[in-house]
Structure formats: structure tokens, C-alpha cells
Motif scaffolding. Structure first.
Motif, PDB file in Angstrom:
ATOM      1  N   LYS A 325       0.869  -1.178   0.000  1.00  0.00           N
ATOM      2  CA  LYS A 325       0.000   0.000   0.000  1.00  0.00           C
ATOM      3  C   LYS A 325       0.911   1.235   0.000  1.00  0.00           C
ATOM      4  CE  LYS A 325      -3.601   0.200   2.674  1.00  0.00           C
ATOM      5  NZ  LYS A 325      -4.499   0.195   3.851  1.00  0.00           N
ATOM      6  N   PHE A 326       0.402   2.355  -0.481  1.00  0.00           N
ATOM      7  CA  PHE A 326       1.117   3.609  -0.258  1.00  0.00           C
ATOM      8  C   PHE A 326       1.040   3.935   1.233  1.00  0.00           C
ATOM      9  CE2 PHE A 326       0.327   4.650  -4.853  1.00  0.00           C
ATOM     10  CZ  PHE A 326       1.667   4.709  -5.203  1.00  0.00           C
ATOM     11  N   ARG A 327       2.165   4.309   1.809  1.00  0.00           N
ATOM     12  CA  ARG A 327       2.181   4.612   3.244  1.00  0.00           C
ATOM     13  C   ARG A 327       1.312   5.838   3.517  1.00  0.00           C
ATOM     14  NH1 ARG A 327       5.065   8.052   6.141  1.00  0.00           N
ATOM     15  NH2 ARG A 327       6.456   8.462   4.364  1.00  0.00           N
ATOM     16  N   SER A 328       0.379   5.667   4.457  1.00  0.00           N
ATOM     17  CA  SER A 328      -0.524   6.761   4.812  1.00  0.00           C
ATOM     18  C   SER A 328      -0.396   7.157   6.276  1.00  0.00           C
ATOM     19  CB  SER A 328      -1.974   6.351   4.512  1.00  0.00           C
ATOM     20  OG  SER A 328      -2.325   5.184   5.237  1.00  0.00           O
ATOM     21  N   MET A 329       0.488   6.481   7.014  1.00  0.00           N
ATOM     22  CA  MET A 329       0.674   6.755   8.439  1.00  0.00           C
ATOM     23  C   MET A 329       2.139   7.070   8.725  1.00  0.00           C
ATOM     24  SD  MET A 329      -1.631   3.902  10.426  1.00  0.00           S
ATOM     25  CE  MET A 329      -3.415   3.908  10.371  1.00  0.00           C
ATOM     26  N   PRO A 350      -1.616  14.009   6.801  1.00  0.00           N
ATOM     27  CA  PRO A 350      -2.614  14.758   6.012  1.00  0.00           C
ATOM     28  C   PRO A 350      -2.787  14.186   4.607  1.00  0.00           C
ATOM     29  CG  PRO A 350      -1.235  16.264   7.244  1.00  0.00           C
ATOM     30  CD  PRO A 350      -0.637  14.901   7.433  1.00  0.00           C
ATOM     31  N   LEU A 351      -1.676  13.899   3.951  1.00  0.00           N
ATOM     32  CA  LEU A 351      -1.787  13.289   2.620  1.00  0.00           C
ATOM     33  C   LEU A 351      -2.384  11.890   2.728  1.00  0.00           C
ATOM     34  CD1 LEU A 351      -1.228  13.192  -0.426  1.00  0.00           C
ATOM     35  CD2 LEU A 351       1.072  12.332   0.107  1.00  0.00           C
ATOM     36  N   GLY A 352      -1.995  11.148   3.777  1.00  0.00           N
ATOM     37  CA  GLY A 352      -2.520   9.805   3.968  1.00  0.00           C
ATOM     38  C   GLY A 352      -4.016   9.777   4.152  1.00  0.00           C
ATOM     39  N   ALA A 353      -4.541  10.804   4.831  1.00  0.00           N
ATOM     40  CA  ALA A 353      -5.991  10.872   5.025  1.00  0.00           C
ATOM     41  C   ALA A 353      -6.708  10.973   3.687  1.00  0.00           C
ATOM     42  CB  ALA A 353      -6.339  12.061   5.907  1.00  0.00           C
ATOM     43  N   PHE A 354      -6.150  11.783   2.785  1.00  0.00           N
ATOM     44  CA  PHE A 354      -6.750  11.913   1.449  1.00  0.00           C
ATOM     45  C   PHE A 354      -6.638  10.597   0.684  1.00  0.00           C
ATOM     46  CE2 PHE A 354      -5.777  12.590  -3.076  1.00  0.00           C
ATOM     47  CZ  PHE A 354      -7.015  13.030  -3.508  1.00  0.00           C
ATOM     48  N   ASP A 361      -4.541   4.790  -1.767  1.00  0.00           N
ATOM     49  CA  ASP A 361      -3.448   4.080  -1.091  1.00  0.00           C
ATOM     50  C   ASP A 361      -3.410   2.595  -1.461  1.00  0.00           C
ATOM     51  OD1 ASP A 361      -5.888   3.732   0.306  1.00  0.00           O
ATOM     52  OD2 ASP A 361      -4.809   3.072   2.093  1.00  0.00           O
ATOM     53  N   GLU A 362      -4.516   2.086  -2.023  1.00  0.00           N
ATOM     54  CA  GLU A 362      -4.591   0.664  -2.381  1.00  0.00           C
ATOM     55  C   GLU A 362      -4.021   0.373  -3.769  1.00  0.00           C
ATOM     56  OE1 GLU A 362      -5.703  -1.240  -0.091  1.00  0.00           O
ATOM     57  OE2 GLU A 362      -7.108  -0.092   1.147  1.00  0.00           O
TER      58      GLU A 362
END
Length: 463
Positions: A325-329, A350-354, A361-362
């Protein structure tokens, strides 16, 4: 599912009825016939290239026959699903061989429109006319049911509701003397011991034995009493009234066996599923590669840590796989204790929330699909730590791993996304996953994909 013992046969043999023949031939006739019709309108019907194409279409449209006794909505939907399968298969073959250029685009476009319409019209006509033709020709068999058990009542209901089974129900034999009105007028013909005499004196063609498996001695006695008749006997085991996954009959070197928990992806279904996953994932990755590069740069520029988040999860048959996954945390948890993301989670960037709200992110999981670790549609994979916790708390939890995990799934498009802070929420998610396994079809996968696209911008459970 029934185990058939036909006294006119030497073993378990398939019965090809008139209805089965219709089901097998209607779609091939509709799609190949409509192709030749459009070709004739353009004056090329006699061209060998179109004759070869029509034969190919006939063969491609043959697998997975439709069911005439289904509802009209299901029949129409099946026409478009079959059309998509046939058109996709031909398109891929044309691109791979280069023969697609040999055909007039006007003919193909006209056929793309007429083919599904012809299939839908033939299905509608078969749905309406087959019962009438069968009744006019006297094409039906008289049936009786032994045992007014839940399994027996289910068989009776099926015969009554399905106009195309070619059977007429005479009544029940049961020692408990069920009341006549209990089944809407279906008669109790007598006690079980009276069955053999009734068969000898009446025109009975089919017997369904729906006694509990605990009555094995009585069942064997019945078979012995009916040995000198030509009636066809079907055993309806009561285990099929329980909650099974892909229950069906199979053959093991001539020995009949019953599947009570199996994957839907065997034989042709497995080929269709894997081919679609590979081709679709490859095409999608080509299209979204610029977007993935942009997201990777943004993730690297806005927070410290790797671009991709790698986590061990359970895949097909419970084997561990590495999911991307793209890291969102700000953390990359992959151990024995993992805390699920929550609403307003401080670990989410903030970017991860979007990325999480939009499901972007998937996107790297399409790489997992190409690797053969995942499917585009299937039960969502959970972290290993969560699997080990919930498999002990939820009955049937691990059955979801009889198929490859998916980027999206039936549970997710039915509101079961996000944190599962209570056991009931996780159980509801698993219920949807198991329902997907029971009722899988290529059409269901397409519906899930379309609903997932619609939820990308408005899923309240995405955080």
C-alpha cells in the motif's frame, strides 16, 4: 444437490434434458447468429473470415449455460455478462494475433449492439415458452418425495416454483402424516412402507428420498424394495440444509463424493477469474502509472519513511503474503500487535488521510494481483495479528481464505469498511465474505467493481 441412482443406468450419469439443451445452445446461437446477420447486412456473410469468427463465437458462448427458470432480471443481466466475456476474449485474441484488422469495424460495432439484445430476447422467449412447449408435448415426469423434512419441503418448493424442471409433484410419503394444507394442497400419499406398492400401481418416474442421514437403515431398505422398478431415485441428504460453501457433487475415480466446503474457482471459473485479474491489472497499471509516480513523490516529500507500506497478511489457503500500500501513516506496523486505523487517527498523515478516503493508497495492490497473490475482487486481507485473533472468535472465519484476497470485496461495497472495533462488526464483514464465496459469478465481480468506483469519493467508512 442430489445423488442420483437411476435403475436404468449402470452408475451415476448426467441427465441431458430438453431444457439443458436449450440452456446450452441459446447463447451460442444468439451471438453467432447475430454476427452473421450483421455481416449479411454488409454483404460479407459468405466471407470465410466471418464464418470462422462465427464458429469461434459459438464455442466461446458455450460455457456456463444460463438457467431458463431464473428471474427475467437475472436472465437479462446474464446476457450482458456473457457478451462482455465473449467480446473481451475476442478482443484479447485479436490484439495478440493481429487478426482483428481483418474485420470491418462497422460489422463489429453493429454486432456488439445486436448480440446482447438477441441473447436477451431469446432468453425471454425461452423463459416464457419452454414451460408451454413442455406441457404441450407431455414432456414431464411424475415425482414423489419421501420425507416431509426441511430438505423434502425445499425440493417440493423447487418443483412447484420452477416451471422448467419437467416434473410434476404427486405428493409426499411420510410416517408423520403431514396435513394436506401444510404444503398448500400437496397430498400425503401414505406412509413410507406403502411407497413400493404405490410405485408399482402408479406412473411414478422419480423419487426424492429426503430422510435424515441418521435413517440410513431405512433408506437402504427403501432402495432394496424399489430394486425391481425402473424409477429414478434421488437422495437429498439433509447436510445440504446446513450452511455450506460451494456444495456440489464430484467424482473421484468413479467414486461419487460430496463437496461441502470448496472454492468457487475450479475448472473454467478459475481460468476466467485469473485471466481477468491478470489482463485487467496489467491494463490498469499501465494507465495509472503516472498517478502512482506522482503519489510516490508526494508521500516521500510530505513525511519521513518509505513510500510503500508492506504488511504480512493471509492469502490463498492461509499462506502468508506481503501486501503493498502507499504509506498513509507515520508508523509501519507489521508485528504481533497492530492497532486498526480509527476516525481522526493521529498516526494518519494529512496526505494519507486523502489517500485513504479516495482509496488511492490501495493502488500498489494491483502489483500484488500481477504477482498472483491477490485478486481484484475478493475478501479483503486482514493483518496476520487480526486473523489470529478473530479465527478463534468467529465461526468459519478462515473459510474466506479459500480464495485469493481482493483489492475490493462484497463486504466493502455493503458498508463493512473501516475499523471493526466490535466483534459484531467483524462478524458482519465475514458474513458478507462467505456470501460472496457461496454466490460467486463473473457478473457479481463486475457489480462489485462498479460499486467500488461509485464509493471512491463518498464512502463514510474510509478513514
Amino acid at each position: 444437490m442430489q445423488v442420483a441412482i437411476d435403475r436404468q443406468a449402470s452408475g451415476l450419469k448426467p441427465h441431458l434434458s430438453l431444457v439443458s439443451l436449450f440452456e446450452a445452445l441459446l447463447d451460442p446461437i444468439a451471438f453467432s447468429g447475430s454476427l452473421l446477420a450483421v455481416a449479411a447486412l454488409h454483404g460479407v456473410a459468405g466471407d470465410p473470415a466471418y464464418v470462422v469468427l462465427a464458429v469461434t463465437v459459438f464455442l466461446l458462448a458455450q460455457p456456463s449455460p444460463m438457467r431458463i427458470d431464473s428471474g427475467l432480471r437475472a436472465l437479462y443481466r446474464g446476457s450482458w455478462v456473457k457478451a462482455l466475456m465473449v467480446f473481451s476474449g475476442l478482443a484479447l485474441a485479436g490484439l495478440a494475433t493481429g487478426y482483428g484488422k481483418a474485420y470491418d469495424s462497422r460489422v463489429l460495432l453493429g454486432w456488439f449492439i445486436l448480440g446482447p439484445l438477441a441473447s436477451a430476447l431469446l432468453r425471454h422467449a425461452a423463459h416464457a415458452l419452454t414451460p408451454l412447449v413442455m406441457a404441450r408435448a407431455g414432456y414431464f415426469r411424475h415425482a414423489v418425495i419421501v420425507g416431509a423434512s426441511p430438505a423434502g419441503l425445499a425440493v417440493a418448493d423447487r418443483i412447484e416454483r420452477s416451471r422448467s424442471t419437467g416434473k410434476r409433484l404427486l405428493g409426499f410419503f411420510d410416517d408423520r402424516q403431514p396435513e394436506r394444507h401444510a404444503r398448500g394442497g400437496i397430498e400425503c400419499l401414505g406412509r413410507i412402507r406403502e411407497l413400493a406398492d404405490y410405485v408399482h400401481s402408479h406412473a411414478v418416474d422419480v423419487i426424492y428420498i429426503a430422510l435424515p442421514m441418521s435413517n440410513q437403515p431405512r433408506i437402504l431398505q427403501l432402495l432394496d424394495e424399489l430394486r425391481d422398478t425402473t424409477v429414478s431415485i434421488y437422495f437429498v441428504p439433509d447436510l445440504f440444509m446446513t450452511d455450506l460453501i460451494q456444495a456440489r457433487m464430484d467424482d473421484l475415480g468413479g467414486v461419487p463424493v460430496v463437496a461441502v466446503c470448496e472454492t468457487p474457482f475450479t475448472g473454467l471459473n478459475a481460468v476466467v477469474k485469473q485471466a481477468f485479474d491478470f489482463v485487467a491489472a496489467a491494463m490498469i497499471l499501465v494507465l495509472i502509472s503516472p498517478l502512482m509516480v506522482a503519489i510516490a513523490i508526494a508521500v516521500k516529500a510530505t513525511s519521513a519513511g518509505p513510500v510503500l507500506f508492506r504488511q504480512h497478511r493471509y492469502g490463498l489457503d492461509g499462506e502468508r503474503i506481503l501486501v503493498y500500500k502507499f504509506r498513509s501513516m507515520t508508523v509501519c506496523e507489521n508485528g504481533d500487535r497492530i492497532t486498526q486505523a480509527q476516525a481522526n487517527d493521529r498516526r494518519v498523515t494529512p496526505l494519507g488521510a486523502f489517500l485513504r478516503r479516495s482509496s488511492l493508497d490501495e493502488l500498489p495492490q494491483f502489483i500484488n494481483v500481477l504477482q498472483g497473490r491477490m485478486s481484484i475482487v475478493g475478501p479483503r486481507p486482514h493483518a496476520v495479528a487480526h486473523n489470529e485473533t478473530y479465527r478463534k472468535l468467529i465461526k468459519g472465519y478462515m473459510v474466506r481464505h479459500k480464495v485469493r484476497p481482493g483489492i475490493t470485496g462484497w463486504a466493502q461495497v455493503n458498508g463493512c469498511r473501516g475499523e471493526t472495533e466490535t466483534l459484531d462488526k467483524m462478524k458482519r464483514r465475514i458474513d458478507y465474505d462467505l456470501e460472496y464465496l457461496r454466490h460467486w459469478s463473473f457478473g457479481l465481480d463486475l457489480r462489485i467493481i462498479l460499486r467500488t468506483v461509485g464509493l471512491m469519493h463518498k464512502d463514510p467508512n474510509a478513514y
